[in-house]
Design a protein around this motif. Structure first.
Motif, PDB file in Angstrom:
ATOM      1  N   ARG A 187       0.826  -1.199   0.000  1.00 16.92           N
ATOM      2  CA  ARG A 187       0.000   0.000   0.000  1.00 16.92           C
ATOM      3  C   ARG A 187       0.866   1.256   0.000  1.00 16.92           C
ATOM      4  NH1 ARG A 187      -3.537  -1.076   5.184  1.00 16.92           N
ATOM      5  NH2 ARG A 187      -1.447  -1.542   5.936  1.00 16.92           N
ATOM      6  N   GLU A 188       0.466   2.231  -0.804  1.00 22.28           N
ATOM      7  CA  GLU A 188       1.214   3.476  -0.911  1.00 22.28           C
ATOM      8  C   GLU A 188       0.970   4.331   0.315  1.00 22.28           C
ATOM      9  OE1 GLU A 188       1.706   7.235  -4.024  1.00 22.28           O
ATOM     10  OE2 GLU A 188       0.124   5.736  -4.301  1.00 22.28           O
ATOM     11  N   ALA A 189       2.045   4.925   0.841  1.00 22.25           N
ATOM     12  CA  ALA A 189       1.942   5.743   2.046  1.00 22.25           C
ATOM     13  C   ALA A 189       1.600   7.183   1.686  1.00 22.25           C
ATOM     14  CB  ALA A 189       3.244   5.700   2.824  1.00 22.25           C
ATOM     15  N   LYS A 190       0.688   7.768   2.449  1.00 22.96           N
ATOM     16  CA  LYS A 190       0.410   9.206   2.357  1.00 22.96           C
ATOM     17  C   LYS A 190       1.351   9.972   3.283  1.00 22.96           C
ATOM     18  CE  LYS A 190      -2.056  12.768   0.964  1.00 22.96           C
ATOM     19  NZ  LYS A 190      -2.045  13.211  -0.439  1.00 22.96           N
ATOM     20  N   PHE A 191       1.444   9.511   4.513  1.00 24.81           N
ATOM     21  CA  PHE A 191       2.345  10.066   5.517  1.00 24.81           C
ATOM     22  C   PHE A 191       3.377   9.007   5.887  1.00 24.81           C
ATOM     23  CE2 PHE A 191      -0.533  13.549   7.090  1.00 24.81           C
ATOM     24  CZ  PHE A 191       0.422  14.541   7.202  1.00 24.81           C
ATOM     25  N   GLU A 192       4.604   9.447   6.102  1.00 23.04           N
ATOM     26  CA  GLU A 192       5.635   8.575   6.650  1.00 23.04           C
ATOM     27  C   GLU A 192       6.327   9.291   7.804  1.00 23.04           C
ATOM     28  OE1 GLU A 192       8.049   6.186   3.613  1.00 23.04           O
ATOM     29  OE2 GLU A 192       7.376   7.934   2.451  1.00 23.04           O
ATOM     30  N   PHE A 209       1.175   5.872   7.110  1.00 23.54           N
ATOM     31  CA  PHE A 209      -0.282   5.864   7.028  1.00 23.54           C
ATOM     32  C   PHE A 209      -0.678   5.662   5.574  1.00 23.54           C
ATOM     33  CE2 PHE A 209       0.712   8.262  10.847  1.00 23.54           C
ATOM     34  CZ  PHE A 209      -0.143   7.682  11.779  1.00 23.54           C
ATOM     35  N   PRO A 210      -1.433   4.608   5.261  1.00 27.08           N
ATOM     36  CA  PRO A 210      -1.768   4.302   3.863  1.00 27.08           C
ATOM     37  C   PRO A 210      -2.656   5.366   3.229  1.00 27.08           C
ATOM     38  CG  PRO A 210      -2.146   2.396   5.299  1.00 27.08           C
ATOM     39  CD  PRO A 210      -1.923   3.580   6.185  1.00 27.08           C
ATOM     40  N   ARG A 211      -2.362   5.672   1.991  1.00 27.19           N
ATOM     41  CA  ARG A 211      -3.147   6.627   1.223  1.00 27.19           C
ATOM     42  C   ARG A 211      -4.566   6.093   0.993  1.00 27.19           C
ATOM     43  NH1 ARG A 211      -1.479  10.427  -2.317  1.00 27.19           N
ATOM     44  NH2 ARG A 211       0.648   9.611  -2.196  1.00 27.19           N
ATOM     45  N   LEU A 214       5.143  13.971   3.817  1.00 26.67           N
ATOM     46  CA  LEU A 214       3.822  13.952   3.189  1.00 26.67           C
ATOM     47  C   LEU A 214       4.020  13.904   1.682  1.00 26.67           C
ATOM     48  CD1 LEU A 214       0.693  14.314   3.233  1.00 26.67           C
ATOM     49  CD2 LEU A 214       1.101  16.787   3.245  1.00 26.67           C
ATOM     50  N   ASP A 215       3.591  12.813   1.073  1.00 24.32           N
ATOM     51  CA  ASP A 215       3.736  12.655  -0.383  1.00 24.32           C
ATOM     52  C   ASP A 215       5.160  12.929  -0.855  1.00 24.32           C
ATOM     53  OD1 ASP A 215       1.124  11.869  -0.856  1.00 24.32           O
ATOM     54  OD2 ASP A 215       0.408  13.899  -1.233  1.00 24.32           O
ATOM     55  N   GLY A 216       6.121  12.451  -0.099  1.00 28.73           N
ATOM     56  CA  GLY A 216       7.509  12.594  -0.495  1.00 28.73           C
ATOM     57  C   GLY A 216       8.185  13.874  -0.061  1.00 28.73           C
ATOM     58  N   ASP A 217       7.436  14.817   0.518  1.00 29.34           N
ATOM     59  CA  ASP A 217       8.000  16.103   0.939  1.00 29.34           C
ATOM     60  C   ASP A 217       8.103  16.180   2.461  1.00 29.34           C
ATOM     61  OD1 ASP A 217       8.173  17.161  -1.688  1.00 29.34           O
ATOM     62  OD2 ASP A 217       6.039  17.668  -1.622  1.00 29.34           O
ATOM     63  N   ASP A 218       9.240  16.650   2.948  1.00 30.70           N
ATOM     64  CA  ASP A 218       9.412  16.885   4.374  1.00 30.70           C
ATOM     65  C   ASP A 218       8.445  17.985   4.812  1.00 30.70           C
ATOM     66  OD1 ASP A 218      10.449  17.967   6.920  1.00 30.70           O
ATOM     67  OD2 ASP A 218      12.186  16.694   6.527  1.00 30.70           O
ATOM     68  N   LEU A 219       7.720  17.749   5.900  1.00 28.64           N
ATOM     69  CA  LEU A 219       6.738  18.726   6.373  1.00 28.64           C
ATOM     70  C   LEU A 219       7.369  20.086   6.626  1.00 28.64           C
ATOM     71  CD1 LEU A 219       4.336  16.841   6.495  1.00 28.64           C
ATOM     72  CD2 LEU A 219       4.038  17.393   8.904  1.00 28.64           C
TER      73      LEU A 219
END
Length: 253
Positions: free
Chosen positions: A2-7, A37-39, A73-78
């Motif tokens: 499953r693709e992650a939304k948040f890591e 967290f799964p997308r 979030l989606d590959g970007d550091d918050l």
């Protein structure tokens, strides 16, 4: 997979505190959290009181920043995202509805009006959203504080949705509601996931709620991840002994 939304990668949250002698010290609220967290799914965050569940949500919306580690979030550091953009993308709903003075319409259109959306367009969107959350459009002209708590919580959701978020964070969203209103909010969460493809992350202390709506479970204890698993597997065959004790009502804070 499953693709992650948040890591979250090795995230630690600390706050000032005091020890038994009254001396100032540092309390570790979350300790080296690594999870995702799964997308497009609903994740329930579970754990005894004081485990750090609500603190975790605060990090995801940058109401607090970690002492160390990385949140993505989606590959970007918050930390690289504009804070106002982040909070449009990641909406938050609290235990108690926090509405502004004024009408329901003014509450729901608050975000769009700040972004320069034309009043007629914002009003039309408010009409769509109030129906989406299961309320009637004739409530738009009512003072927000004249509604029941259950209705106010739905308006709070509608106001958050007016920003077109990708993620909804919900901190015990049914704790102040009667059983019927709570069931309505849970149904709405599932509907938002399926209709809009939202990622929802919610804290609850009611296991039956997690069983009803969650796709995934994140179980934390004393600020550490104990188990992250699909909901069905967590409830039928929890792997960690602490998870087993928690489900049996035998794990304290």
């Amino acid at each position: 997979m499953r693709e992650a939304k948040f890591e979250l990668k090795d995230v630690t949250l600390k706050r000032p505190g005091r020890n038994a002698a009254g001396e100032i010290t540092t309390a570790v609220i979350l300790n080296r959290i690594t999870t995702s967290f799964p997308r497009g799914e609903i994740t329930a965050v579970l754990g005894p009181s004081g485990s750090g569940k609500s603190s975790l949500l605060r990090l995801l919306n940058r109401l607090e920043d970690p002492a160390s580690g990385q949140i993505i979030l989606d590959g970007d550091d918050l930390r690289d995202l504009d804070i106002f953009t982040l909070r449009r993308r990641v909406g938050m709903v609290w235990q108690l509805p926090t509405l502004f003075p004024g009408t329901v319409l003014e509450n729901i259109t608050y975000g769009p009006r700040l972004r320069g959306i034309a009043p007629a367009q914002a009003r039309a969107r408010a009409g769509e959203l109030i129906l989406m959350v299961g309320l009637a459009t004739d409530l738009l002209e009512r003072p927000a504080d004249s509604l029941s708590i259950g209705q106010q919580q739905r308006v709070s959701l509608a106001r958050t949705l007016a920003n077109d978020p990708e993620v909804l964070l919900l901190d015990e969203p049914t704790s102040a509601l009667d059983p019927t209103a709570a069931a309505n909010i849970l149904h709405l969460m599932v509907d938002l996931k399926s209709r809009l493809g939202l990622t929802l992350i919610f804290v609850t202390h009611i296991l039956d709620q997690a069983r009803q709506v969650a796709d995934a479970i994140l179980f934390i204890h004393h600020g550490e991840v104990v188990e992250a698993a699909p909901a069905r597997g967590f409830f039928t065959a929890p792997r960690d002994p602490r998870s087993q004790l928690f489900l049996a009502g035998q794990l304290g804070g």
